[in-house]
Scaffold this motif. Structure first.
Motif, mmCIF file in Angstrom:
data_model
loop_
_atom_site.group_PDB
_atom_site.id
_atom_site.type_symbol
_atom_site.label_atom_id
_atom_site.label_comp_id
_atom_site.label_asym_id
_atom_site.label_seq_id
_atom_site.Cartn_x
_atom_site.Cartn_y
_atom_site.Cartn_z
ATOM 1 N N VAL A 13 -7.279 2.008 -13.849
ATOM 2 C CA VAL A 13 -7.154 0.738 -13.137
ATOM 3 C C VAL A 13 -8.239 -0.272 -13.538
ATOM 4 C CG1 VAL A 13 -5.892 1.583 -11.140
ATOM 5 C CG2 VAL A 13 -8.377 1.787 -11.197
ATOM 6 N N ASN A 14 -8.902 -0.028 -14.657
ATOM 7 C CA ASN A 14 -9.882 -1.041 -15.067
ATOM 8 C C ASN A 14 -9.192 -2.203 -15.787
ATOM 9 O OD1 ASN A 14 -9.362 0.783 -17.160
ATOM 10 N ND2 ASN A 14 -10.997 -0.139 -18.345
ATOM 11 N N GLU A 50 -8.175 6.795 -11.079
ATOM 12 C CA GLU A 50 -9.109 5.860 -10.451
ATOM 13 C C GLU A 50 -10.570 6.286 -10.461
ATOM 14 O OE1 GLU A 50 -7.457 4.840 -6.632
ATOM 15 O OE2 GLU A 50 -5.575 4.165 -7.532
ATOM 16 N N HIS A 51 -10.862 7.450 -11.047
ATOM 17 C CA HIS A 51 -12.267 7.871 -11.096
ATOM 18 C C HIS A 51 -12.843 7.668 -12.496
ATOM 19 C CE1 HIS A 51 -11.264 10.593 -7.503
ATOM 20 N NE2 HIS A 51 -12.120 9.693 -7.071
ATOM 21 N N GLU A 65 -17.786 -2.292 -4.514
ATOM 22 C CA GLU A 65 -17.768 -0.833 -4.427
ATOM 23 C C GLU A 65 -16.573 -0.297 -5.217
ATOM 24 O OE1 GLU A 65 -19.773 1.450 -2.993
ATOM 25 O OE2 GLU A 65 -21.091 -0.307 -2.832
ATOM 26 N N PRO A 66 -16.734 0.872 -5.867
ATOM 27 C CA PRO A 66 -15.613 1.411 -6.647
ATOM 28 C C PRO A 66 -14.327 1.560 -5.828
ATOM 29 C CG PRO A 66 -17.577 2.734 -7.010
ATOM 30 C CD PRO A 66 -17.949 1.684 -6.022
ATOM 31 N N LYS A 67 -14.443 1.989 -4.573
ATOM 32 C CA LYS A 67 -13.218 2.217 -3.793
ATOM 33 C C LYS A 67 -12.496 0.883 -3.547
ATOM 34 C CE LYS A 67 -10.320 4.794 -1.389
ATOM 35 N NZ LYS A 67 -9.188 3.928 -1.186
ATOM 36 N N TYR A 91 4.069 7.985 -6.045
ATOM 37 C CA TYR A 91 3.072 7.194 -6.771
ATOM 38 C C TYR A 91 1.723 7.758 -6.362
ATOM 39 C CZ TYR A 91 0.741 3.019 -8.565
ATOM 40 O OH TYR A 91 -0.044 2.146 -9.278
ATOM 41 N N ILE A 92 1.091 8.466 -7.277
ATOM 42 C CA ILE A 92 -0.154 9.137 -6.880
ATOM 43 C C ILE A 92 -1.367 8.312 -7.288
ATOM 44 C CG2 ILE A 92 -0.381 10.567 -8.981
ATOM 45 C CD1 ILE A 92 -1.307 12.784 -6.790
ATOM 46 N N ARG A 93 -2.360 8.322 -6.418
ATOM 47 C CA ARG A 93 -3.650 7.706 -6.747
ATOM 48 C C ARG A 93 -4.686 8.821 -6.650
ATOM 49 N NH1 ARG A 93 -4.838 2.727 -3.114
ATOM 50 N NH2 ARG A 93 -6.650 2.846 -4.475
ATOM 51 N N THR A 94 -5.538 8.918 -7.663
ATOM 52 C CA THR A 94 -6.438 10.081 -7.686
ATOM 53 C C THR A 94 -7.542 9.990 -6.635
ATOM 54 O OG1 THR A 94 -7.671 9.047 -9.470
ATOM 55 C CG2 THR A 94 -6.034 10.697 -10.098
#
Ligand code: ME8
Length: 667
Positions: A13-14, A50-51, A65-67, A91-94
């Motif tokens: 997601v960058n 996302e990590h 913040e990253p979140k 739809y998965i988000r890590t």
């Protein structure tokens, strides 16, 4: 019916979504829709990764913040895929808890087996690729990726990948279709045969990741976290009965699990992922399908090159189905292929408007409406050879498209389907229903019209995975129900003649309205692609301001070229494969130059007066590889060959005194 589980990579997601992401997701949606039509239980997963260090740095650069950053950045991917008509089941988000807890479980399972140990990593880390790399790999990186490589020296947990070489090779042997296309499988096998090193699977120098169970100082290596998404989204790893989706779509003996990925991340999927699973005593996926790049003027899309095309404006202007069709049709799945707005329009006009759209329109809005009261006629009278030819073409198209969709080659499926579109249009031309109507031969007219309508019904099913909305529109015009796939029901066409006589057709607006010249220009202008002469002229004031800004930048650089600016010029070694003089020009030579890419580039060089074209073949020259392609005397030139000249010697191209490989960067 066999459970079918198909996934896309989860996207970092960058970046914002671009048509490269759309390409994979649309293809997977097409495969999922096809399997649903065949009556299989289907699950289609996509999502976001996302990590990791890259995301943490992007968030820092934005000062949030990253979140908060990942929350902002994940939604546009979901929206883009929805806008493209992709019907994913999950739809998965890590960063979701359901994912984090299961990844930790997978880690613990492997750790318990003794295949994860604590050590220290000393070496290179490529932040851009989120990959630990060797000295040799470092040398091969492009300068921009290289500038983001870090020397890492930190405690790290390692996975005993070195012990899984034989198990992997055995697994590959037993599963000869594990990697597609086959050529890429060979690359994977030889990589494994060279011997594997243990893999660092944790980091301590940043925090944005899933904590290692029992050691909060470490976060998991982002690829361990990311690859697990395919399993955690089903609720796995889990004991039998604990997670029904996991039991059905992963663990069942007949479950077919397919990961579709871009070729850049094949190694992670075909080596690391099955190794982790074998270590955990779990079943690896059935197949990893690695497709090629969607390129722009031969270059991979990236922010760095500024050739980043978002899908939204394409969908707004062409409609989701046309974009989907184009993406599946233009590029042979597995190979690289260029995206071009002009080709979208060309394919739309040739294949959709003139091909399928015209077939429907000429039959329903014209012949059937005017001569048959808008009703599907009863086919009567003898069956003639041309009728049999059309039926055979339909059967061949349905069988071919089915096979190609099953083996995940969508461009081939469309080839098969468009053979039927062609055959049906030929049939109309040959049988000339308008002449039959004029003659009053209602019996023959009835059979001909029936056959074309039946072919259109078959087509409405076959195009449905690619263009669900157009398929629905086509069926509405035919007066038949929309498709509602149900498990156990195979809706693929196989029996000729199922369209009921007496059905009332519903002629509507053209399915694919024509784009005339004016509309085409207007479309191209929207995408900023109008020819130079059509671009608005700059005012004197604008030109002066631009010159001033340039002078200021030069002054700030103190007369020197900033190193970053130098890096912008991609100089590469090219091997001249062919050279021919250009007719009508005493200066130009058309060169075909190997730059280490899949296809040679065409470069036009003004060197004819100094070289006989035949003498140029086999020379290694220096090429500016990232110049914007342009047309010179009507021919595309995709680069520039460097040369120097003086009065005494004339012109000389810059050559090498060793056989450096084509494509090598000059630095
Ligand atoms: O690699 N042409 O994410 P990513 C075709 N998070 N496909 C393209 C493309 C192009 N020009 N550009 C991108 C990652 N893609 C990891 C994956 S999976 C467990 C973790 C597609 O955001 C292609 O599918 O860099 C590629 O593999 C993927 O986007 C990379 O997305």
């Amino acid at each position: 019916m066999r459970p079918f589980y198909i996934t896309t990579p989860i996207y970092y997601v960058n970046d914002k979504p671009h048509i490269g992401h759309a390409y994979t997701t649309v293809a997977v949606d097409v495969f999922a829709r096809y399997q649903r039509l065949r009556g299989h239980a289907v699950r289609f997963l996509t999502g976001t990764d996302e990590h990791g260090q890259k995301i943490e740095e992007s968030a820092q650069a934005k000062g949030i913040e990253p979140k908060a950053f990942v929350d902002q950045m994940s939604a546009p991917f979901k929206e883009a895929f929805e806008q493209l008509g992709c019907a994913f089941d999950d739809y998965i988000r890590t960063t979701e808890e359901r994912h984090e807890t299961r990844v930790q479980r997978l880690w613990e399972t492997i750790a318990k087996k003794g295949d994860i140990y604590l050590g220290a990593y000393e070496g290179w880390y490529s932040v851009a690729d989120e990959a630990f790399i060797t000295e040799k790999e470092l040398e091969e990186l492009d300068p921009v990726t290289k500038s983001k490589v870090q020397r890492v020296s930190e405690p790290s947990y390692f996975f005993k990948l070195s012990e899984y070489g034989d198990a992997l090779l055995k697994f590959y042997d037993e599963n000869p279709d594990f990697v597609q296309p086959a050529g890429r499988f060979n690359e994977v096998k030889s990589f494994v045969k060279q011997g594997l090193k243990d893999l660092s699977v944790s980091r301590t120098s940043f925090k944005w990741g899933i904590p290692v169970p029992g050691d909060d100082e470490h976060v998991m290596y982002v690829w361990f976290d990311a690859l697990s998404n395919y399993m955690t989204a089903l609720g796995g790893p889990a004991e039998a009965g604990e997670a029904p989706l996991y039991d059905q779509f992963w663990n069942a003996d007949d479950a077919r699990v397919v990961h579709v990925v871009g070729k850049d991340i094949l190694r992670f999927h075909a080596i690391f992922w099955p190794a982790f699973l074998l270590a955990a005593g779990l079943k690896p996926p059935s197949q990893v399908w690695a497709h090629g790049w969607l390129t722009i003027n031969g270059e991979k899309m990236s922010k760095r090159l500024g050739n980043f095309i978002p899908p939204g404006p394409l969908v707004d202007n062409f409609g989701a189905d046309v974009v989907r069709y184009y993406l599946c049709r233009e590029v042979a799945f597995g190979q690289d292929g260029d995206f071009s707005h002009r080709n979208v329009i060309a394919r739309y006009s040739g294949e959709l408007a003139n091909g399928l759209g015209n077939l429907l329109h000429r039959m329903i809005a014209s012949i059937v409406k005017k001569n048959l009261g808008g009703v599907v006629p009863e086919p009567a009278g003898p069956v003639l050879p041309e009728d049999e030819t059309l039926i055979a073409a339909a059967e061949k198209a349905a069988a071919g498209a089915a096979e190609h969709l099953d083996t995940l080659t969508p461009h081939r499926a469309l080839d098969s389907i468009w053979e039927l579109v062609g055959a049906a249009n030929t049939y109309v031309d040959q049988t000339a229903p308008w002449a039959l109507a004029k003659k009053g031969d209602t019996e023959r007219l009835g059979r001909v019209a029936y056959n074309v309508l039946e072919a259109l019904r078959w087509l409405s099913v076959m195009i449905a995975p690619f263009m669900p909305e157009k398929a629905a529109g086509l069926r509405t015009q035919l007066g038949i129900e929309g498709l509602s796939p149900r498990e156990g029901d195979d809706l693929w066409p196989s029996t000729w003649g199922e369209l009921s006589a007496g059905t009332q057709t519903q002629p509507g607006n053209p399915l694919f309205p024509r784009i005339d010249e004016k509309a085409e220009k207007a479309l191209l202008a929207k995408f900023g692609l109008v020819e130079a002469e059509e671009a608005p002229k700059k005012s004197k004031k604008q030109r002066k301001e631009e010159e001033k800004a340039k002078a200021k930048a030069a002054e700030e650089a103190g007369g020197y070229l900033a190193f970053d600016d130098f890096l912008k010029v991609e100089l590469k070694i090219g091997l001249i494969k062919a050279a021919e003089a250009v007719e009508k020009s005493d200066k130009l030579v058309k060169l075909s130059i190997d730059l280490g890419e899949e296809a040679p580039r065409q470069v036009m060089a003004g060197i004819r007066k100094h070289y006989d074209p035949a003498d140029l073949v086999g020379k290694r020259v220096t090429v500016v590889a990232n110049l914007k392609p342009r047309k010179i005397m009507g021919e595309l030139s995709q680069g520039m060959v460097l040369a120097a000249s003086d009065d005494e010697h004339g012109l000389s191209v810059l050559t090498l005194d060793k056989d450096i490989a084509p494509g090598t960067r000059v630095s």
